[in-house]
Design a protein around this motif. Sequence first.
Motif, mmCIF file in Angstrom:
data_model
loop_
_atom_site.group_PDB
_atom_site.id
_atom_site.type_symbol
_atom_site.label_atom_id
_atom_site.label_comp_id
_atom_site.label_asym_id
_atom_site.label_seq_id
_atom_site.Cartn_x
_atom_site.Cartn_y
_atom_site.Cartn_z
ATOM 1 N N ALA A 53 0.840 -1.188 0.000
ATOM 2 C CA ALA A 53 0.000 0.000 0.000
ATOM 3 C C ALA A 53 0.879 1.244 0.000
ATOM 4 N N PRO A 54 0.419 2.313 -0.607
ATOM 5 C CA PRO A 54 1.214 3.538 -0.589
ATOM 6 C C PRO A 54 1.354 4.058 0.841
ATOM 7 N N THR A 55 2.542 4.514 1.168
ATOM 8 C CA THR A 55 2.820 4.960 2.525
ATOM 9 C C THR A 55 2.311 6.370 2.779
ATOM 10 N N GLU A 56 2.148 7.141 1.746
ATOM 11 C CA GLU A 56 1.768 8.528 1.905
ATOM 12 C C GLU A 56 0.372 8.747 1.342
ATOM 13 N N ASP A 57 -0.519 9.295 2.142
ATOM 14 C CA ASP A 57 -1.862 9.622 1.673
ATOM 15 C C ASP A 57 -1.847 11.043 1.120
ATOM 16 N N ALA A 58 -1.381 11.173 -0.083
ATOM 17 C CA ALA A 58 -1.294 12.481 -0.711
ATOM 18 C C ALA A 58 -2.600 12.776 -1.432
ATOM 19 N N ALA A 59 -3.252 13.848 -1.029
ATOM 20 C CA ALA A 59 -4.483 14.261 -1.691
ATOM 21 C C ALA A 59 -4.100 14.873 -3.039
ATOM 22 N N PRO A 60 -4.873 14.570 -4.061
ATOM 23 C CA PRO A 60 -4.537 15.143 -5.362
ATOM 24 C C PRO A 60 -4.718 16.661 -5.342
ATOM 25 N N GLU A 61 -3.800 17.330 -5.989
ATOM 26 C CA GLU A 61 -3.878 18.785 -6.052
ATOM 27 C C GLU A 61 -4.695 19.170 -7.253
ATOM 28 N N PHE A 62 -5.656 20.051 -7.041
ATOM 29 C CA PHE A 62 -6.518 20.513 -8.113
ATOM 30 C C PHE A 62 -6.066 21.898 -8.534
ATOM 31 N N ILE A 63 -5.840 22.049 -9.810
ATOM 32 C CA ILE A 63 -5.398 23.329 -10.345
ATOM 33 C C ILE A 63 -6.608 24.026 -10.948
ATOM 34 N N LYS A 88 -24.672 31.119 -14.188
ATOM 35 C CA LYS A 88 -25.338 32.100 -13.337
ATOM 36 C C LYS A 88 -25.280 31.646 -11.885
ATOM 37 N N THR A 89 -25.361 30.338 -11.691
ATOM 38 C CA THR A 89 -25.242 29.763 -10.350
ATOM 39 C C THR A 89 -24.412 28.482 -10.443
ATOM 40 N N LEU A 90 -23.569 28.253 -9.466
ATOM 41 C CA LEU A 90 -22.664 27.110 -9.513
ATOM 42 C C LEU A 90 -23.203 25.866 -8.825
ATOM 43 N N THR A 91 -24.296 25.965 -8.085
ATOM 44 C CA THR A 91 -24.716 24.845 -7.251
ATOM 45 C C THR A 91 -25.036 23.588 -8.055
ATOM 46 N N ARG A 92 -25.786 23.706 -9.140
ATOM 47 C CA ARG A 92 -26.108 22.513 -9.933
ATOM 48 C C ARG A 92 -24.842 21.967 -10.597
ATOM 49 N N HIS A 93 -23.992 22.852 -11.081
ATOM 50 C CA HIS A 93 -22.741 22.425 -11.705
ATOM 51 C C HIS A 93 -21.875 21.653 -10.713
ATOM 52 N N LEU A 94 -21.842 22.117 -9.468
ATOM 53 C CA LEU A 94 -21.039 21.436 -8.456
ATOM 54 C C LEU A 94 -21.608 20.066 -8.114
ATOM 55 N N THR A 95 -22.934 19.949 -8.029
ATOM 56 C CA THR A 95 -23.514 18.649 -7.701
ATOM 57 C C THR A 95 -23.288 17.642 -8.822
ATOM 58 N N THR A 96 -23.258 18.092 -10.075
ATOM 59 C CA THR A 96 -22.971 17.152 -11.161
ATOM 60 C C THR A 96 -21.522 16.692 -11.112
ATOM 61 N N ASN A 97 -20.658 17.467 -10.475
ATOM 62 C CA ASN A 97 -19.261 17.074 -10.302
ATOM 63 C C ASN A 97 -19.009 16.452 -8.937
ATOM 64 N N GLY A 98 -20.068 16.199 -8.171
ATOM 65 C CA GLY A 98 -19.939 15.518 -6.883
ATOM 66 C C GLY A 98 -19.352 16.371 -5.785
ATOM 67 N N LEU A 99 -19.592 17.666 -5.821
ATOM 68 C CA LEU A 99 -19.043 18.566 -4.814
ATOM 69 C C LEU A 99 -20.145 19.350 -4.126
ATOM 70 N N THR A 100 -19.877 19.761 -2.914
ATOM 71 C CA THR A 100 -20.721 20.727 -2.225
ATOM 72 C C THR A 100 -20.017 22.077 -2.326
ATOM 73 N N PRO A 101 -20.725 23.182 -2.077
ATOM 74 C CA PRO A 101 -20.049 24.479 -2.098
ATOM 75 C C PRO A 101 -18.854 24.553 -1.130
ATOM 76 N N ALA A 102 -18.990 23.924 0.044
ATOM 77 C CA ALA A 102 -17.880 23.947 1.012
ATOM 78 C C ALA A 102 -16.677 23.168 0.478
ATOM 79 N N GLU A 103 -16.914 22.024 -0.161
ATOM 80 C CA GLU A 103 -15.815 21.243 -0.731
ATOM 81 C C GLU A 103 -15.160 21.989 -1.884
ATOM 82 N N TYR A 104 -15.953 22.682 -2.691
ATOM 83 C CA TYR A 104 -15.438 23.476 -3.808
ATOM 84 C C TYR A 104 -14.525 24.583 -3.292
ATOM 85 N N ARG A 105 -14.994 25.270 -2.253
ATOM 86 C CA ARG A 105 -14.184 26.350 -1.674
ATOM 87 C C ARG A 105 -12.889 25.798 -1.081
ATOM 88 N N ALA A 106 -12.972 24.648 -0.420
ATOM 89 C CA ALA A 106 -11.783 24.051 0.177
ATOM 90 C C ALA A 106 -10.810 23.563 -0.889
#
Length: 165
Positions: A53-63, A88-106
Amino acid sequence: MTDETLNTVELATELTMAWLSNPNTRTSAEDVPAFLKSMHDAVIGLSTASVEAPTEDAAPEFIAVVTARKSLANPDVIISMIDGKPYKTLTRHLTTNGLTPAEYRARYGLKADYPMTAPSYSAMRRDMAKKIGLGRKPGLKAPVKGEAHASEPKRGRPAKVVDPA
């Protein structure tokens, strides 16, 4: 033979038998040992890969495709940092990508007050809500600016009703 080796041989044999029992598989008798060997190698490769198993839990970096400043530059739309398209609004776009607004901001290191809707769209929706009377108590009419209506209830205690009898 060890117990683990026996299990990999059995598993490879079962997989080979399942492959051969498929009516769409057309093979000759000479190809079966070669397929069994390749299946055994694949099973061993998978079993050793799971142990290492990989020793390091590296989260992928999103650019981000655009900067935060550019995403908010136009008051009519907000540009997504995921794909660079205007919305006009990002909420539906984020849900289609499996994200919440808080996860998107993070994910993109945005502040907690980063908007999810375009400013002009928010203003239009706010004006429409005020026009139809959302946010007021039932039965009250919207006061005209600078005037107080007589239909507004008086503040304080209700007057006592005295029974003349």
